[in-house]
Design a protein around this motif. Sequence first.
Motif, mmCIF file in Angstrom:
data_model
loop_
_atom_site.group_PDB
_atom_site.id
_atom_site.type_symbol
_atom_site.label_atom_id
_atom_site.label_comp_id
_atom_site.label_asym_id
_atom_site.label_seq_id
_atom_site.Cartn_x
_atom_site.Cartn_y
_atom_site.Cartn_z
ATOM 1 N N LEU A 1 0.826 -1.202 0.000
ATOM 2 C CA LEU A 1 0.000 0.000 0.000
ATOM 3 C C LEU A 1 0.866 1.261 0.000
ATOM 4 O O LEU A 1 0.661 2.173 -0.816
ATOM 5 N N ALA A 2 1.832 1.323 0.895
ATOM 6 C CA ALA A 2 2.696 2.502 0.981
ATOM 7 C C ALA A 2 3.485 2.705 -0.307
ATOM 8 O O ALA A 2 3.621 3.840 -0.791
ATOM 9 N N LEU A 3 4.001 1.622 -0.871
ATOM 10 C CA LEU A 3 4.821 1.745 -2.079
ATOM 11 C C LEU A 3 3.991 2.176 -3.280
ATOM 12 O O LEU A 3 4.478 2.916 -4.143
ATOM 13 N N ALA A 4 2.745 1.720 -3.352
ATOM 14 C CA ALA A 4 1.875 2.182 -4.437
ATOM 15 C C ALA A 4 1.598 3.675 -4.295
ATOM 16 O O ALA A 4 1.684 4.434 -5.274
ATOM 17 N N CYS A 5 1.284 4.114 -3.075
ATOM 18 C CA CYS A 5 0.976 5.528 -2.857
ATOM 19 C C CYS A 5 2.217 6.405 -3.012
ATOM 20 O O CYS A 5 2.106 7.579 -3.391
ATOM 21 N N ARG A 6 3.376 5.842 -2.752
ATOM 22 C CA ARG A 6 4.633 6.576 -2.946
ATOM 23 C C ARG A 6 4.810 6.995 -4.406
ATOM 24 O O ARG A 6 5.463 7.992 -4.715
ATOM 25 N N LYS A 7 4.206 6.236 -5.298
ATOM 26 C CA LYS A 7 4.286 6.518 -6.727
ATOM 27 C C LYS A 7 3.101 7.357 -7.208
ATOM 28 O O LYS A 7 3.254 8.269 -8.021
ATOM 29 N N ILE A 8 1.918 7.033 -6.686
ATOM 30 C CA ILE A 8 0.708 7.731 -7.117
ATOM 31 C C ILE A 8 0.786 9.225 -6.805
ATOM 32 O O ILE A 8 0.475 10.074 -7.659
ATOM 33 N N GLY A 9 1.206 9.570 -5.584
ATOM 34 C CA GLY A 9 1.214 10.966 -5.153
ATOM 35 C C GLY A 9 2.001 11.881 -6.077
ATOM 36 O O GLY A 9 1.453 12.840 -6.636
ATOM 37 N N PRO A 10 3.298 11.631 -6.262
ATOM 38 C CA PRO A 10 4.073 12.531 -7.122
ATOM 39 C C PRO A 10 3.714 12.434 -8.592
ATOM 40 O O PRO A 10 3.740 13.440 -9.306
ATOM 41 N N ALA A 11 3.359 11.247 -9.064
ATOM 42 C CA ALA A 11 3.028 11.091 -10.481
ATOM 43 C C ALA A 11 1.824 11.935 -10.856
ATOM 44 O O ALA A 11 1.845 12.681 -11.850
ATOM 45 N N LEU A 12 0.752 11.844 -10.062
ATOM 46 C CA LEU A 12 -0.465 12.586 -10.394
ATOM 47 C C LEU A 12 -0.321 14.078 -10.100
ATOM 48 O O LEU A 12 -0.858 14.910 -10.831
ATOM 49 N N THR A 13 0.405 14.428 -9.060
ATOM 50 C CA THR A 13 0.649 15.842 -8.779
ATOM 51 C C THR A 13 1.352 16.509 -9.957
ATOM 52 O O THR A 13 1.035 17.646 -10.330
ATOM 53 N N ALA A 14 2.305 15.803 -10.541
ATOM 54 C CA ALA A 14 3.077 16.345 -11.655
ATOM 55 C C ALA A 14 2.287 16.424 -12.952
ATOM 56 O O ALA A 14 2.772 16.985 -13.936
ATOM 57 N N GLY A 15 1.083 15.845 -12.965
ATOM 58 C CA GLY A 15 0.243 15.926 -14.155
ATOM 59 C C GLY A 15 0.200 14.674 -14.989
ATOM 60 O O GLY A 15 -0.390 14.650 -16.064
ATOM 61 N N ASN A 16 0.822 13.605 -14.493
ATOM 62 C CA ASN A 16 0.757 12.316 -15.177
ATOM 63 C C ASN A 16 -0.528 11.584 -14.811
ATOM 64 O O ASN A 16 -1.195 11.918 -13.827
ATOM 65 N N VAL A 17 -0.853 10.560 -15.572
ATOM 66 C CA VAL A 17 -1.898 9.605 -15.211
ATOM 67 C C VAL A 17 -1.204 8.276 -14.922
ATOM 68 O O VAL A 17 -0.051 8.084 -15.294
ATOM 69 N N MET A 18 -1.902 7.337 -14.287
ATOM 70 C CA MET A 18 -1.179 6.157 -13.818
ATOM 71 C C MET A 18 -2.018 4.889 -13.862
ATOM 72 O O MET A 18 -3.221 4.905 -13.574
ATOM 73 N N VAL A 19 -1.331 3.792 -14.200
ATOM 74 C CA VAL A 19 -1.853 2.439 -14.053
ATOM 75 C C VAL A 19 -1.003 1.753 -12.989
ATOM 76 O O VAL A 19 0.219 1.674 -13.136
ATOM 77 N N VAL A 20 -1.633 1.307 -11.913
ATOM 78 C CA VAL A 20 -0.916 0.700 -10.793
ATOM 79 C C VAL A 20 -1.138 -0.804 -10.793
ATOM 80 O O VAL A 20 -2.282 -1.273 -10.848
ATOM 81 N N LYS A 21 -0.038 -1.551 -10.694
ATOM 82 C CA LYS A 21 -0.116 -3.013 -10.580
ATOM 83 C C LYS A 21 0.533 -3.444 -9.266
ATOM 84 O O LYS A 21 1.742 -3.341 -9.103
ATOM 85 N N PRO A 22 -0.254 -3.934 -8.307
ATOM 86 C CA PRO A 22 0.324 -4.459 -7.079
ATOM 87 C C PRO A 22 0.870 -5.863 -7.295
ATOM 88 O O PRO A 22 0.583 -6.507 -8.312
ATOM 89 N N PRO A 23 1.640 -6.383 -6.337
ATOM 90 C CA PRO A 23 2.167 -7.740 -6.460
ATOM 91 C C PRO A 23 1.069 -8.783 -6.294
ATOM 92 O O PRO A 23 0.089 -8.559 -5.565
#
Length: 489
Positions: free
Chosen positions: A161-183
Amino acid sequence: MSEKTKEAIEAYSMYINGEHKGSVTGEVIEVENPSTEQVVYTVPKGGADDAKLALEAAKKATAAWAALPAVERGNYLIRFAELIKENREELARILSTEQGKIYQLALGEVDVAADFINFPAQSARRLEGDIYSSDNPEEHIWIHKVPYGVCVGISAWNFPLALACRKIGPALTAGNVMVVKPPSETPAAVMALGKLAEQAGFPKGVLNFVTGDGSTMGTELVTNKLTKLVTMTGSTKTGQRIYGMCADNLTAVRLELGGKAPFILLEDGDVDKAVAAATVSRHLNNGQVCTCPERFYIHDAVYDEFLEKYTAEVSKLKLGDPFNPDTQIGPKVNAYETEQLAKIVDKAVAQGAKVVCGGKRPEGAGFEKGHWYEATILTDCNNSMDVMRDEVFGVVSPIMRISSFEEALELSNDSDYGLAAFLFTKDMRKIQRAVLELEFGEIYVNRAMGEQRQGFHNGFKLSGTGGEDGKYGLENYLEKKTMYVNFSE
C-alpha cells in the motif's frame, strides 16, 4: 477454488476507466493468509488485454488531467489521502491478513501511505521551471517541466500500500496519469484503493488499478508504446528485466531495488543506542525491508558487549499472531520465502558461521500452519559468505568483527548493492568521511532506519536508479522542455 479454503473469501475487482471489473478471461488469483495458509482474498488474473484497456483509458485522460492547474490536481489527491485515513483500520486489517505484518505496523503503513499522497499534493504550487539568460539579445531561455503522460507503477509485496501511494502521489501531482499493478502475493489492500479513488472523484482513466502475472500483464504494461514511464519497487532481478524491456521504446525507468545494508558500530559508538536501532531495524516487518541492516560490522573494542546485549534483545522478540498486540514478528509472506531463508542460514552454517540464537522454524502450538522462522543471529561470519553478500529478506543477523573504520568502509563497499547503510560513531570526522566514501544512497548515522517524506530515497549500484520522495522524487515525474523565446522586432 482451493481445497484448503475455509475462511470467508473477499473478492476485489480491477478499477479501469472509473469502472470496477474482472479480467477479460474471468480468471482469478487466490491470496493466502500466511499465518493460516488459507485463501482469504481473490483478485482478477488480468492479462495483456486488460493491461491494454487500462493503458488506453489512461491515455485518453492524459491531456485533460495535465491541463488542470497543479493545485486542483493536488486537491483530488488530498481528498484521496483523507479517504485512506478514514479507512485506516480496514486497510490495516487487509494488510495484516494478506502479508502477515503485525497489525500495529499495518496501521503505520496506512498512515505512511496517506502521507505519501499528501506530501507531493501539498507541493503542487511548488512545481518549478527555470529562466536563463540567452547569448542573443532580446531572448530568454525557458526550461519548462512537463508530465511524461501515462505512467505504470509496480509495487512490491512487503509494503504494497505505501509503495503504491509513494508513486501515485508525485506522479499525479506532476500531471501524469497512472496504471498501478500491485504484487500478486499481496494485492488486496492496493485494490481496495479503487473504491477510494472513485469516492475521491478522480476523472475517469486518471488512476487505474490492475492485477495479473508479471509475465503477461506486467510485460504488456512495461513494453506497450503508450507507457512513457515505469516506476517499480521490487527485487534487483525483476528490476533488471524491466530495465531491459523498456529499452526498445526508450521508456523512462525509475527503479528501487534490493539492498544489503551494512551496520557499522565503531569503538566510540553508543552500544545501547546501536543495539536498540539494530533490534528495530533488522526485525521490522519480519526483516522484509530493503533498507534493513543485513550485515553487521562491529569493532573489536565493543563486539562482546554488543553481541551480549543484542542477543538478549533478539531472544525476547515474540513471534506469533500478527493481530496479537504482544507480537513483534509475524510470519513470512509465503512458503517459498521461508524455504529460501532456511537455505541461507543452513549454507552460512556450512560455510563456518555459528548460530547464537534462532536458526530454525518454531515448533509447538500456534505454529502448526503458517510460514514462520525464528529471529536468528550468526557469528564467525566473513565477507566471502553468501549470507554477507546476497540479499536476505528475513530476520537473520550475520555479525563480523572489524578492527578499524577503514576496514568497515572497505567491507561495506565490497557489495553489488548500495541502498542503505548504518553508522554508529561520535567522531564527526568519520561521519564526514562516510558521506564521501560510503557508496550508498541513504545513510543512517546514530539512529534506526526510516526515511522521511522530505528526504530522497535512492540506491546506488544494483539497488536502483531514479529515486523517490521529496522535491527530487517529484521531479522524477517531469520531463524538461527547453524554449528559446525571442521577442525582438
